[in-house]
Scaffold this active site. Structure first.
Site, PDB file in Angstrom:
ATOM      1  N   CYS A  12      22.077  -8.905 -38.231  1.00  0.00           N
ATOM      2  CA  CYS A  12      23.264  -8.071 -38.280  1.00  0.00           C
ATOM      3  C   CYS A  12      23.441  -7.567 -39.708  1.00  0.00           C
ATOM      4  CB  CYS A  12      24.484  -8.888 -37.842  1.00  0.00           C
ATOM      5  SG  CYS A  12      26.050  -8.040 -38.142  1.00  0.00           S
ATOM      6  N   ASP A  40      20.087 -11.527 -34.720  1.00  0.00           N
ATOM      7  CA  ASP A  40      20.252 -10.989 -33.376  1.00  0.00           C
ATOM      8  C   ASP A  40      18.922 -11.224 -32.667  1.00  0.00           C
ATOM      9  OD1 ASP A  40      22.843  -9.888 -33.481  1.00  0.00           O
ATOM     10  OD2 ASP A  40      22.104  -8.066 -34.437  1.00  0.00           O
TER      11      ASP A  40
END
Length: 129
Positions: A45, A52
């Site tokens: 992120c 992620d």
């Protein structure tokens, strides 16, 4: 009291994605759809630096070239410490592979693990109609 609120883990920018590692081999067979998948895609992120994780599916109909899978693994792994939005990562993968392969058709889909109660699936298909 959230002690971790506002913290960021260091990450690098999209310029560290290693497109040059992608290798191809010639293809002269009939039109066929090739599907390559992995559950091991991750980027971070760009706000928090937290990872992620996603299932990455690449579907293409080759023109004159196919992607060599070991080089694809190195390319995908180069995202591991890159801060990039989920939507942008999906688009970048599609654009990079389309540029290297020049396939008849290519689709990249990422299905991200749930975050904040939301499931996110991104799909880019090239060439655009």
């Amino acid at each position: 009291m959230a002690i971790a609120e506002g913290r960021t883990i260091p990450f690098v920018g999209p310029e560290h994605i290693d497109v040059a590692v992608l290798e191809t081999f010639g293809y002269e067979g009939p039109a066929q759809e090739i599907v390559t998948e992995t559950n091991e895609f991750s980027a971070v992120c760009p706000y928090s630096g937290l990872p992620d994780f996603a299932r990455l599916t690449i579907t293409y109909v080759p023109g004159a070239k196919c992607v060599e899978l070991k080089s694809l693994k190195y390319y995908v792994t180069s995202y591991r410490s890159v801060g990039i939005f989920q939507e942008h990562a999906t688009a970048k993968i599609a654009e990079d592979l389309f540029g290297v392969l020049q396939p008849r058709r290519l689709s990249v889909t990422t299905i991200y693990n749930t975050r904040g109660g939301f499931d996110t699936t991104c799909t880019v298909t090239l060439p655009r109609p």
